[in-house]
Design a protein around this motif. Sequence first.
Motif, PDB file in Angstrom:
ATOM      1  N   ARG A 150      -1.430   1.374 -16.486  1.00  0.00           N
ATOM      2  CA  ARG A 150      -1.542   1.593 -15.043  1.00  0.00           C
ATOM      3  C   ARG A 150      -0.269   1.103 -14.353  1.00  0.00           C
ATOM      4  N   PRO A 151       0.293   1.879 -13.434  1.00  0.00           N
ATOM      5  CA  PRO A 151       1.539   1.440 -12.765  1.00  0.00           C
ATOM      6  C   PRO A 151       1.288   0.190 -11.919  1.00  0.00           C
ATOM      7  N   LYS A 152       2.256  -0.701 -11.924  1.00  0.00           N
ATOM      8  CA  LYS A 152       2.148  -1.960 -11.196  1.00  0.00           C
ATOM      9  C   LYS A 152       2.600  -1.779  -9.748  1.00  0.00           C
ATOM     10  N   LYS A 153       1.880  -2.424  -8.835  1.00  0.00           N
ATOM     11  CA  LYS A 153       2.211  -2.352  -7.417  1.00  0.00           C
ATOM     12  C   LYS A 153       2.801  -3.651  -6.895  1.00  0.00           C
ATOM     13  N   ARG A 174       3.923   1.581  -1.784  1.00  0.00           N
ATOM     14  CA  ARG A 174       4.905   1.633  -2.865  1.00  0.00           C
ATOM     15  C   ARG A 174       4.645   2.768  -3.843  1.00  0.00           C
ATOM     16  N   ASP A 175       3.378   3.063  -4.092  1.00  0.00           N
ATOM     17  CA  ASP A 175       3.066   4.091  -5.078  1.00  0.00           C
ATOM     18  C   ASP A 175       2.868   5.466  -4.452  1.00  0.00           C
ATOM     19  N   LYS A 176       3.193   5.621  -3.175  1.00  0.00           N
ATOM     20  CA  LYS A 176       3.027   6.903  -2.490  1.00  0.00           C
ATOM     21  C   LYS A 176       4.298   7.755  -2.668  1.00  0.00           C
ATOM     22  N   ASP A 225       0.809  -1.220   0.000  1.00  0.00           N
ATOM     23  CA  ASP A 225       0.000   0.000   0.000  1.00  0.00           C
ATOM     24  C   ASP A 225       0.843   1.272   0.000  1.00  0.00           C
ATOM     25  N   VAL A 265       6.143   8.802 -17.677  1.00  0.00           N
ATOM     26  CA  VAL A 265       5.060   7.965 -17.174  1.00  0.00           C
ATOM     27  C   VAL A 265       4.508   7.132 -18.313  1.00  0.00           C
ATOM     28  N   ALA A 287       5.585   7.300   2.018  1.00  0.00           N
ATOM     29  CA  ALA A 287       5.993   5.900   2.087  1.00  0.00           C
ATOM     30  C   ALA A 287       6.871   5.633   3.313  1.00  0.00           C
TER      31      ALA A 287
END
Length: 292
Positions: free
Chosen positions: A215-218, A53-55, A51, A211, A60
């Motif tokens: 959609r970016p992978k988490k 990683r993309d912050k 939750d 970018v 983070a």
Amino acid sequence: MQKLKGFSEGCYKFLADIAPHRWARSHFSCRAMTDALLNTMCEILNRWLVDARDKPIITALEYIREYLMKMIVTVNNMISKSDGPLTLGATKVFNGIKKQAQKYTVLWSGDHLYQVSGPHNDQCVVDMNARVCACRKWEISAMPCKQTVAALYHMGAFGERVGHLESWVHRVHWLETWKNTYNFKINPLNSMHLWGKSLVTSKLLPPLIVVAADRPKKNRRKGLDEKASMNAGGKLSRQGKTTRCGKCGELGHNQRSCTNCGGVGENSGSKRKKKKTCGNKKTKLNVGASSG
């Protein structure tokens, strides 16, 4: 390996391509002082950081700080409930070793070497001065094996000072070591709007990132060995595993395709007919009252 080759040619070829120090106890390293070759800690950390990683970087880091704060408190609560010389896990394992050691017979050579024989044809030589056993479990796990504990029983029976059996376990498994490992705290912090202004005049700009359109992978990236063992849906394949039915208990099928209990499986040609039900109980009661 020759015995394995006669038993299974495929298994022999599979292990022959892997370095022996990755799967054979005879080649394991003694540096880790554990016989558990798992990446559980890494998997748990990856699970909790999904939750975050993309912050942004500060968000983070704050997420990680709060997670570690809660984890340290949880471990300290477990330590406070422990009262033995060893950790909870080490105590459970060592109690099992002491129980198994009672089945072994010991022959003393008159020096520091002992010949220990067991019920499974596992005769080994134990060197008490070097603290090694021919089975290598004592060296790898840093915990006396059942042959070593049997030799300690023999030494104590003949009047030698052995002390507590737990004292022969390496300090890495002691409760005191566990306490020292988590003998620190992560202090709480105020919210970001209460933080002081930085005195650094220069400003660090983030790097330019292109970018991607998708959609970016988490999720973490899977290894090649993990991808090879997955099916088309991204789950671990059950190839080579035998399925047992939950209804009849037989092997080779599951309960959805079971036909041994008087029913017809869902994967067969015909299916069970579903019973039609009325709307609700109130409607039935009203109908019954009017007809009465």
